[in-house]
Write an enzyme that holds these catalytic residues in place. Structure first.
Site, mmCIF file in Angstrom:
data_model
loop_
_atom_site.group_PDB
_atom_site.id
_atom_site.type_symbol
_atom_site.label_atom_id
_atom_site.label_comp_id
_atom_site.label_asym_id
_atom_site.label_seq_id
_atom_site.Cartn_x
_atom_site.Cartn_y
_atom_site.Cartn_z
ATOM 1 N N HIS A 116 1.253 3.546 1.884
ATOM 2 C CA HIS A 116 2.233 4.917 3.278
ATOM 3 C C HIS A 116 3.299 4.959 2.883
ATOM 4 O O HIS A 116 4.484 3.556 2.179
ATOM 5 C CB HIS A 116 1.491 4.068 3.899
ATOM 6 N N ASP A 154 -0.217 -3.262 6.751
ATOM 7 C CA ASP A 154 -1.061 -2.988 7.616
ATOM 8 C C ASP A 154 -2.482 -3.495 7.923
ATOM 9 O O ASP A 154 -3.353 -2.654 8.029
ATOM 10 C CB ASP A 154 -0.434 -1.554 7.696
ATOM 11 N N HIS A 191 4.691 -4.211 10.959
ATOM 12 C CA HIS A 191 4.526 -3.103 12.192
ATOM 13 C C HIS A 191 5.117 -4.665 13.211
ATOM 14 O O HIS A 191 4.085 -5.285 13.743
ATOM 15 C CB HIS A 191 4.011 -2.745 12.652
ATOM 16 N N HIS A 193 -7.315 -0.209 5.582
ATOM 17 C CA HIS A 193 -6.570 0.266 6.164
ATOM 18 C C HIS A 193 -6.431 1.223 5.880
ATOM 19 O O HIS A 193 -6.265 2.322 5.729
ATOM 20 C CB HIS A 193 -4.990 -0.974 6.281
ATOM 21 N N HIS A 250 0.837 -1.451 -0.205
ATOM 22 C CA HIS A 250 0.572 -0.157 -0.348
ATOM 23 C C HIS A 250 0.552 1.134 -0.278
ATOM 24 O O HIS A 250 2.578 0.803 -0.121
ATOM 25 C CB HIS A 250 -1.067 -0.144 0.988
ATOM 26 N N ASP A 272 5.863 4.677 5.377
ATOM 27 C CA ASP A 272 6.800 4.079 5.865
ATOM 28 C C ASP A 272 6.765 2.687 4.986
ATOM 29 O O ASP A 272 7.763 1.716 5.847
ATOM 30 C CB ASP A 272 5.963 3.748 6.900
ATOM 31 N N HIS A 273 6.262 2.235 3.434
ATOM 32 C CA HIS A 273 6.336 1.594 3.414
ATOM 33 C C HIS A 273 6.937 1.514 1.873
ATOM 34 O O HIS A 273 7.291 0.569 1.084
ATOM 35 C CB HIS A 273 4.911 0.523 2.919
#
Ligand SMILES: [Zn+2]
Length: 263
Positions: free
Chosen positions: A63, A136, A174, A119, A61, A65-66
């Site tokens: 985001h 996530d 995570h 999410h 996805h 942090d990915h």
């Protein structure tokens, strides 16, 4: 050696940012793929230390942090990037969607793409070779926050993931297990499997070790978001004023309670 024997691939959890894991899968010949590189540096270190060649990048996805490590890794290694069709993910070679198969020559691996909205709306998961890379969406003892999707969408996504083979190893993005566990203990207090898992999680974290991957069978026995139809969770929801037969309302209440939880 059989080219598709399970011993041919090896899984590593690379720590990134504050609490992310970048999953790395490699074969004995040194061909590697990574999932959701939110940073390039931990991947570069692992490639050098283990003399691996990065061949593919799977993205779940959009985001940051990915995906923030994708551009560097793609440029330096020429790795093929697979990602959902979402313009917020600019770096991509092959867009994939629900029902597609990602078939890699090296490392030899096949993954089914599953749409798992909740999410985010374009979130996908990759299932194959005994692993589930779920970003996530599903965490150990928890699930992702509903930033874009509805409770009904997220519940349907989790139901699909929970129907994969019990031996599937859940590779989430995570290290949230200890915090999730404090919430889970409050809503599913009589669950012996959960109590045992919490002891294991505490021991692993004391030693600075990852609590994942974890088997899907283990999650089904302990994760309250996969146990929405179990008597303990039905009783919890009733105590919140949720009618017994509405599992979406039950899930929504559980997710909202987790959002408010400060453990
Ligand atoms: Zn996310």
């Amino acid at each position: 050696m059989h080219p598709h024997a399970e011993t041919d691939v090896h899984l590593l959890a690379l720590s990134a940012l504050s609490d992310n894991y970048i999953w790395l899968l490699h074969d004995d010949a040194g061909h590697a793929l990574v999932v959701d590189p939110g940073q390039s540096e931990p991947v570069e270190r692992a490639l050098i230390e283990r003399r691996l060649q990065l061949c593919a990048i799977l993205v779940t996805h959009h985001h940051h942090d990915h995906i923030d490590g994708v551009a560097d890794l793609r440029e330096r290694h020429g790795a093929t990037v697979y990602a959902p069709a979402d313009p917020r993910i600019g770096e991509c070679d092959i867009r994939v969607s629900d029902g597609d198969t990602v078939a890699l020559a090296v490392p030899a691996a096949r993954f089914q793409v599953m749409a798992v909205p909740g999410h985010t709306l374009s979130h996908i998961a990759y299932a194959g070779e005994g692993y589930l890379f779920c970003g996530d969406t599903l965490f150990s003892l928890g699930c992702g926050r509903l930033f874009e999707g509805t409770p009904a969408q997220m519940l349907a996504s989790l139901d699909r993931l929970a129907s994969l083979p019990a031996t599937t190893l859940v590779c989430c993005a995570h290290e949230y297990t200890a915090a999730n566990g404090r919430f889970a203990a409050g809503v599913d207090a009589g669950n012996a499997a959960l109590s045992a898992r919490l002891i294991e999680v505490a021991r692993l974290r004391e030693h600075g070790q990852p609590t994942v991957p974890v088997s899907l069978a283990g999650e089904r026995a302990t994760n309250p978001f996969l146990r929405i139809d179990q008597p303990a969770l039905v009783a919890w929801a009733r105590a919140q004023g949720i009618t017994m037969d509405d599992r979406i309302a039950r899930f929504a209440a559980l997710r909202a309670a987790k959002d408010q939880f400060r453990g």
